[in-house]
Design an enzyme around this catalytic site. Structure first.
Site, PDB file in Angstrom:
ATOM      1  N   TYR A  16      44.026  44.685  46.214  1.00 26.30           N
ATOM      2  CA  TYR A  16      45.648  45.305  45.717  1.00 26.30           C
ATOM      3  C   TYR A  16      45.532  46.822  45.660  1.00 26.30           C
ATOM      4  O   TYR A  16      44.811  47.463  45.970  1.00 26.30           O
ATOM      5  CB  TYR A  16      45.919  44.486  44.583  1.00 26.30           C
ATOM      6  CG  TYR A  16      46.229  43.129  44.869  1.00 26.30           C
ATOM      7  CD1 TYR A  16      47.018  42.520  45.720  1.00 26.30           C
ATOM      8  CD2 TYR A  16      45.467  42.070  43.981  1.00 26.30           C
ATOM      9  CE1 TYR A  16      47.078  41.316  46.054  1.00 26.30           C
ATOM     10  CE2 TYR A  16      45.569  40.788  44.379  1.00 26.30           C
ATOM     11  CZ  TYR A  16      46.608  40.235  45.178  1.00 26.30           C
ATOM     12  OH  TYR A  16      46.614  39.086  45.417  1.00 26.30           O
ATOM     13  N   GLN A  25      47.395  41.343  32.088  1.00 24.88           N
ATOM     14  CA  GLN A  25      46.704  42.007  33.643  1.00 24.88           C
ATOM     15  C   GLN A  25      48.103  42.624  34.056  1.00 24.88           C
ATOM     16  O   GLN A  25      48.959  41.980  34.451  1.00 24.88           O
ATOM     17  CB  GLN A  25      46.272  41.025  34.467  1.00 24.88           C
ATOM     18  CG  GLN A  25      45.730  41.733  35.723  1.00 24.88           C
ATOM     19  CD  GLN A  25      45.137  40.779  36.831  1.00 24.88           C
ATOM     20  OE1 GLN A  25      45.987  40.139  37.367  1.00 24.88           O
ATOM     21  NE2 GLN A  25      43.861  40.716  36.963  1.00 24.88           N
ATOM     22  N   ALA A  70      48.997  38.250  36.414  1.00 20.19           N
ATOM     23  CA  ALA A  70      49.186  39.624  37.155  1.00 20.19           C
ATOM     24  C   ALA A  70      50.489  40.054  36.924  1.00 20.19           C
ATOM     25  O   ALA A  70      51.557  39.321  37.380  1.00 20.19           O
ATOM     26  CB  ALA A  70      48.858  39.540  38.493  1.00 20.19           C
TER      27      ALA A  70
HETATM   28  C1  LIG Z   1      46.702  29.536  40.270  1.00 17.79           C
HETATM   29  C2  LIG Z   1      45.808  30.746  40.232  1.00 17.79           C
HETATM   30  C3  LIG Z   1      46.605  32.106  40.123  1.00 17.79           C
HETATM   31  C4  LIG Z   1      45.869  33.302  40.126  1.00 17.79           C
HETATM   32  N1  LIG Z   1      46.335  34.481  39.750  1.00 17.79           N
HETATM   33  C5  LIG Z   1      45.469  35.262  39.453  1.00 17.79           C
HETATM   34  C6  LIG Z   1      45.856  36.712  39.174  1.00 17.79           C
HETATM   35  O1  LIG Z   1      47.121  36.757  38.784  1.00 17.79           O
HETATM   36  N2  LIG Z   1      45.217  37.643  38.969  1.00 17.79           N
HETATM   37  C7  LIG Z   1      43.973  37.894  39.126  1.00 17.79           C
HETATM   38  O2  LIG Z   1      43.234  38.647  39.037  1.00 17.79           O
HETATM   39  N3  LIG Z   1      43.440  36.685  39.534  1.00 17.79           N
HETATM   40  C8  LIG Z   1      43.913  35.407  39.767  1.00 17.79           C
HETATM   41  N4  LIG Z   1      43.658  34.240  40.090  1.00 17.79           N
HETATM   42  C9  LIG Z   1      42.223  34.350  40.093  1.00 17.79           C
HETATM   43  C10 LIG Z   1      41.556  33.579  38.671  1.00 17.79           C
HETATM   44  O3  LIG Z   1      41.721  34.555  37.802  1.00 17.79           O
HETATM   45  C11 LIG Z   1      39.954  33.427  38.663  1.00 17.79           C
HETATM   46  O4  LIG Z   1      39.407  34.694  39.478  1.00 17.79           O
HETATM   47  C12 LIG Z   1      39.695  32.325  40.019  1.00 17.79           C
HETATM   48  O5  LIG Z   1      40.470  31.378  39.623  1.00 17.79           O
HETATM   49  C13 LIG Z   1      38.276  32.253  39.975  1.00 17.79           C
HETATM   50  O6  LIG Z   1      37.939  31.598  38.655  1.00 17.79           O
HETATM   51  P1  LIG Z   1      37.504  30.167  38.309  1.00 17.79           P
HETATM   52  O7  LIG Z   1      36.548  29.448  39.275  1.00 17.79           O
HETATM   53  O8  LIG Z   1      37.154  30.013  37.066  1.00 17.79           O
HETATM   54  O9  LIG Z   1      38.914  29.341  38.390  1.00 17.79           O
HETATM   55  C14 LIG Z   1      44.338  33.155  40.200  1.00 17.79           C
HETATM   56  C15 LIG Z   1      43.816  31.778  40.139  1.00 17.79           C
HETATM   57  C16 LIG Z   1      44.507  30.674  40.165  1.00 17.79           C
HETATM   58  C17 LIG Z   1      43.968  29.348  40.288  1.00 17.79           C
END
Ligand SMILES: Cc1cc2nc3c(=O)[nH]c(=O)nc-3n(C[C@H](O)[C@H](O)[C@H](O)COP(=O)(O)O)c2cc1C
Length: 614
Positions: free
Chosen positions: A172, A102, A60
């Site tokens: 957001y 993003q 992001a």
């Molecule tokens: C450390 C961290 C930071 C994240 N930052 C963002 C972000 O910047 N923008 C966003 O849309 N999702 C963010 N997410 C969510 C991830 O993109 C993802 O949707 C979430 O981890 C669930 O997917 P997973 O189960 O494969 O980890 C973040 C996740 C983690 C673990």
């Protein structure tokens, strides 16, 4: 060899083809300085590209100074970002991985500590989770923000990125415009669709030839309306996530920890089959499941974000039929805990995550024999590292099982999956490292060096029943049980849940300001949800004191007599120390140095194994 032909078939996202369907979705790394990518940032993403991910969406990135979520957010509006993106692209592209960014504005949501910039939003509605109190945007400021999106997109295009993803997820800014509770405007922006369309069109115009996708929360009441509008606007893909940053419970969905169902997103994708490819993300952990879901039309690609944080080589291993070698994400959420703490991205299971430039592969100048004492996470990590470096390793554990505290916690609903996955990784890693494991063993064999990782025991375990006893299967007599929890590690919460599950009438007295202060907020929110639903009474700010009474930690003259049939103690831990074997180099690691979390145990075990013969 399992066939993963669907996962490893290319996919067109508008003008861009990705080589496979495994996506590293946007995630903040805190590997950012002065709002620009650092060398660590580049190396982090390069490792995931080298490991074969089809697409990386960088984190992001703010479209305007007012949208910097923290001081370590990328500034997408800064002219210097172009050189930063170019460095990432130069590292990622040669591996065939596509690179997007993003673009996001958090609106009223602010994660930053002080000094916070003024919070802005469609209307002045305070936010319950981050406690931000925004002012309403003036009409011309809305226009300025749209211009910020366009300018940021233009800079991404200038740097040669393959695509731009807009976040309309997690409530957001874009979603705030679409939420009647948060958008109480009476001007032309009262219809939030105008803002979303305005942003999409401005970004499209600024990035001809690039892919343009939009992320939305599939569990939002606004999701379908947003998706329909996006289809009308002709976006190239829909990125489906979960969660709502504005509430405690909703925020859990953003990075859902277990026991949230594995493949949680899969149940929510069907209604978004509207034309554009769907990249679906949340708790996708298993490449075979992902392949099957793609074949069944559940989504066209999957985000496997934490899975890639843990094992950057996941995609290559899967493609090459080495699925068994994948080191799985255990769901502990140490990664997002680092983000919320403002510290660089780390993984409790993989100490190399975020340290790609600092912690090289296991290496040894010559083979020696290493004794590892203790079969908890620190000992397992030490044995794995040393074995992979080529040493002969004997791991001695005096109990009958591996895993130490993480194995013990496996009996509790809140820790069961983390425990199961950690132990599954451990068994595979120790086998691959060729380590000899001796369980139920007190004798230490001869060795050239030793790592002592003897762990911890409960504080005051000589004074009564402890949470560890409960987790080990001891259920006290009598109906009413008091759990006296110091409020740090999760063992008291786990014990309370196990006792409630055994039909006890449980009171959880917590001595800290908030319940489970060392438990990451998303896991803690779920603990609280389950404990309240199980009928556990939570008494905050009370510690067990002589009498016995429960004493208010802020007003110690206020006490409540203990009225329970049994008391269970969760008062923290103390190290278990042993004398070092004489005449050989010795390193210590993990809780025997001072009890902390899984992350420190694994890191220190790894480092101890590297140091012992250095
Ligand atoms: C450390 C961290 C930071 C994240 N930052 C963002 C972000 O910047 N923008 C966003 O849309 N999702 C963010 N997410 C969510 C991830 O993109 C993802 O949707 C979430 O981890 C669930 O997917 P997973 O189960 O494969 O980890 C973040 C996740 C983690 C673990």
């Amino acid at each position: 060899m399992v066939s993963l032909e669907h996962l490893f078939s290319p996919l067109e996202l508008g003008p861009v083809e990705i080589q496979n369907r495994i996506v590293s979705t946007a995630h903040q790394t805190t590997l950012v300085h002065d709002n620009l990518p650092t060398d660590d940032f580049v190396a982090y993403h390069e490792a995931r590209a080298r490991g074969g991910a089809g697409l990386i969406v960088m984190e992001a990135t703010a479209v305007h100074p007012s949208g910097l979520l923290t001081s370590h957010t990328l500034g997408g509006y800064l002219p210097e970002i172009v050189a930063g993106y170019e460095r990432v692209a130069a590292a990622v592209r040669p591996h065939g991985t596509r690179l997007f960014v993003q673009l996001l504005h958090g609106g009223r949501e602010q994660i930053a500590g002080p000094p916070r910039p003024p919070a802005i939003a469609p209307s002045a509605v305070p936010s319950a989770r981050f406690r931000a109190e925004p002012r309403a945007l003036a009409g011309e400021e809305v226009e300025e923000l749209i211009a910020g999106y366009a300018r940021s997109a233009e800079l991404a295009a200038e740097a040669g990125l393959d695509g731009v993803e807009l976040s309309a997820a997690h409530r957001y800014l874009i979603e705030q415009f679409l939420d009647p509770e948060l958008n109480r405007r009476e001007d032309e922006w009262a219809d939030g669709r105008r803002f979303l369309s305005g942003v999409v069109r401005a970004v499209r115009a600024a990035t001809p030839g690039l892919c343009l996708g939009v992320r939305l929360s599939a569990d939002s009441p606004r999701a379908e309306r947003i998706a329909e509008l996006l289809v009308e606007e002709g976006v190239d893909y829909l990125s489906l996530a979960l969660g709502d940053s504005a509430t405690y419970l909703g925020s859990v969905g953003i990075v859902p920890p277990p026991p949230v169902d594995e493949s949680a997103i899969a149940a929510r994708t069907e209604r978004f089959a509207l034309g554009p490819p769907r990249i679906a993300t949340s708790r996708m952990l298993d490449v075979t499941v992902a392949d099957r879901l793609i074949a069944a039309g559940g989504a066209e690609a999957f985000g496997m974000t934490r899975a890639l944080i843990t094992d950057p080589e996941l995609s290559a291993k899967a493609r090459e039929g080495r699925v068994e070698e994948i080191v799985g994400c255990v769901g502990c959420n140490a990664c997002i805990a680092h983000y919320h703490a403002g510290t660089p991205l780390r993984c409790a299971v993989n100490p190399r995550t975020g340290r790609e430039l600092r912690l090289g592969p296991p290496a040894a100048d010559r083979r020696r024999r290493l004794l590892v004492v203790g079969g908890g996470p620190a000992g397992i990590a030490a044995a794995t590292e040393a074995g992979r470096a080529g040493h002969e390793v004997v791991l001695v554990e005096r109990s009958e099982r591996l895993g130490g505290q993480i194995a013990l916690a496996g009996s509790a609903p809140g820790s069961a999956e983390v425990s199961r996955r950690f132990l599954a990784n451990a068994e595979r890693q120790l086998r691959a490292a060729g380590a000899e494991v001796r369980l139920g063993e007190e004798q230490w064999p001869e060795a050239d060096g030793a790592v002592l990782a003897t762990g911890a025991r409960p504080y005051r375990d000589d004074e009564g029943l402890t949470a560890w006893d409960v987790l080990g299967g001891v259920i006290p007599e009598g109906e009413r049980v008091l759990v006296a929890d110091w409020g740090g590690d999760p063992s008291g919460l786990d014990a309370a849940e196990v006792l409630a599950g055994a039909g006890k009438d449980v009171t959880l007295a917590v001595a800290s300001a908030a319940v489970g202060e060392l438990v990451h907020q998303y896991r803690r929110n779920l603990y609280l949800q389950r404990l309240y639903r199980a009928g556990v009474r939570i008494l905050q700010h009370h510690e067990l004191a002589p009498g016995p009474v429960l004493r208010n930690v802020f007003a110690p003259e206020l006490t409540i007599p203990v009225d329970a049939d049994a008391v269970v103690l969760a008062l923290g831990r103390v190290p278990v120390e042993v004398e070092a074997p004489p005449g050989i180099p010795v390193e210590r690691a993990g809780d025997c140095l001072s009890p902390r979390s899984l992350e420190e145990a694994v890191l220190e075990g790894t480092l101890a194994a590297r140091r012992v013969f250095a």
